[in-house]
Design a protein around this motif. Structure first.
Motif, PDB file in Angstrom:
ATOM      1  N   ASP A   1      61.873  -2.333  61.573  1.00  0.00           N
ATOM      2  CA  ASP A   1      63.009  -2.638  62.524  1.00  0.00           C
ATOM      3  C   ASP A   1      63.971  -1.444  62.335  1.00  0.00           C
ATOM      4  OD1 ASP A   1      61.781  -4.787  63.906  1.00  0.00           O
ATOM      5  OD2 ASP A   1      63.051  -5.994  62.342  1.00  0.00           O
TER       6      ASP A   1
ATOM      7  N   SER B   1      67.718  -3.005  66.594  1.00  0.00           N
ATOM      8  CA  SER B   1      67.884  -2.626  68.012  1.00  0.00           C
ATOM      9  C   SER B   1      66.772  -1.705  68.507  1.00  0.00           C
ATOM     10  CB  SER B   1      69.405  -1.695  68.111  1.00  0.00           C
ATOM     11  OG  SER B   1      69.330  -0.921  67.011  1.00  0.00           O
ATOM     12  N   GLY B   2      65.854  -1.900  67.713  1.00  0.00           N
ATOM     13  CA  GLY B   2      64.684  -0.722  68.072  1.00  0.00           C
ATOM     14  C   GLY B   2      63.598  -0.886  66.867  1.00  0.00           C
TER      15      GLY B   2
ATOM     16  N   GLN C   1      60.757   3.387  69.496  1.00  0.00           N
ATOM     17  CA  GLN C   1      61.174   2.815  70.614  1.00  0.00           C
ATOM     18  C   GLN C   1      62.644   2.181  70.371  1.00  0.00           C
ATOM     19  OE1 GLN C   1      58.537   0.290  72.648  1.00  0.00           O
ATOM     20  NE2 GLN C   1      59.593   0.490  74.850  1.00  0.00           N
TER      21      GLN C   1
ATOM     22  N   GLY D   1      65.638  -0.233  71.873  1.00  0.00           N
ATOM     23  CA  GLY D   1      65.924  -1.334  72.817  1.00  0.00           C
ATOM     24  C   GLY D   1      66.620  -0.810  74.140  1.00  0.00           C
TER      25      GLY D   1
ATOM     26  N   GLU E   1      70.505   0.109  74.067  1.00  0.00           N
ATOM     27  CA  GLU E   1      71.186  -0.024  72.708  1.00  0.00           C
ATOM     28  C   GLU E   1      71.687   1.548  72.333  1.00  0.00           C
ATOM     29  OE1 GLU E   1      71.360  -2.433  70.714  1.00  0.00           O
ATOM     30  OE2 GLU E   1      69.944  -3.849  71.626  1.00  0.00           O
TER      31      GLU E   1
END
Length: 292
Positions: free
Chosen positions: A54, A120-121, A137, A139, A142
């Motif tokens: 994450d 957030s990604g 990637q 979000g 974000e």
């Protein structure tokens, strides 16, 4: 180890098409997709994820109504006007206006505002048919894509060192914002892909100013160069006056669209002029970098 970042002043110029072709042609490399806001290299390289995690881009403030004294200091200090008074529920934070700077938590005398982190990604390390691909990637909506680009580049270097790779190939983001700065800082060479239009020249000028600021060597490729020879000549003249090498030109060729539909890079597809031109472009770029 050398590091090349391919960028463009705006989206849609063919930057990822060139990057994917280089990923096919280059030996002993690690590929990094640094366009984290709209990553698409994975569409052409068919990656299989083997590691990842994450991404925590920042912290989101939350007001604890039990502790809030409704003094209004947080709203007074917030320059984004993201803190509003609801006469029924007290002060609340508008998530669409908040920039997650954390100032409200610092100025609250009751310590009623806490900063909460959440993913957030995601970032990933994958095996592809053309070697290791590091990608991510962000979000939807974000922030801090520049921080995620830095994370991707850091992981790509770690993978390249572990594999003994000679090259890190970065498919950079478009524009000149924070993600672009994060994608080009400290690299050995930047290749800017542009197109023979007035907006293409304007965007190239902005990219060149950014590279001058960071003292990074810049070379240029004109994509679809034969669509407007006059504008192409204008770009060549502008580059020549500033000692910027136009290292290659790619013709407009319908085979590019057919290759993308087949989910293959231009260098893999049995095409014509554009396929040959991108191979010649890579030969010049790798000579400039000093890699095989």
């Amino acid at each position: 180890m050398k590091e090349l970042t391919i960028i463009s002043g705006k989206g849609g110029t063919g930057k990822t098409t060139v990057s994917a072709a280089f990923a096919t042609l280059a030996q002993h490399k690690v590929v990094a997709d640094c366009d984290v806001d709209a990553a698409d290299m994975h569409l052409l390289l068919d990656p299989r994820e083997r590691a990842g995690g994450d991404f925590i881009g920042g912290a989101t403030p939350r007001i604890d109504p039990e502790l809030c004294a409704e003094c209004g200091d947080c709203a007074a200090w917030c320059r984004f006007e993201a803190i509003e008074l609801d006469f029924d529920a007290g002060y609340r934070i508008n998530p669409f206006a908040c920039e997650h700077c954390g100032l409200c938590a610092r100025v609250c005398p009751e310590e009623a505002i806490v900063l909460e982190t959440r993913p957030s990604g995601r970032w990933m390390v994958s095996d592809s048919r053309h070697g290791t691909l590091v990608h991510a990637q962000l979000g939807v909506g974000e922030d801090n894509s520049g921080k995620l680009v830095t994370l991707v580049r850091r992981e790509a270097r770690r993978q390249a060192e572990a594999e003994g790779a000679a090259l890190i190939l970065n498919d950079g983001p478009p524009g000149i914002g924070c993600p672009v700065s994060a994608a080009i800082t400290g690299v050995d060479l930047v290749l800017a892909v542009t197109e023979p239009t007035l907006s293409g020249l304007h965007d190239l000028q902005r990219v060149a100013e950014l590279c001058v600021h960071f003292a990074i060597p810049l070379v240029v490729c004109i994509n679809k160069a034969d669509l407007n020879p006059e504008n192409g000549a204008t770009i060549r003249d502008w580059c020549g006056a500033r000692d910027i090498e136009v290292i290659g030109e790619l013709p407009f060729d319908p085979v590019v669209a057919r290759a993308l539909v087949a989910r293959k890079s231009l260098a893999e597809y049995d095409g014509g002029g554009a396929s040959s031109a991108v191979i010649e472009l890579w030969e010049r770029v790798k000579t400039r970098l000093g890699v095989e």
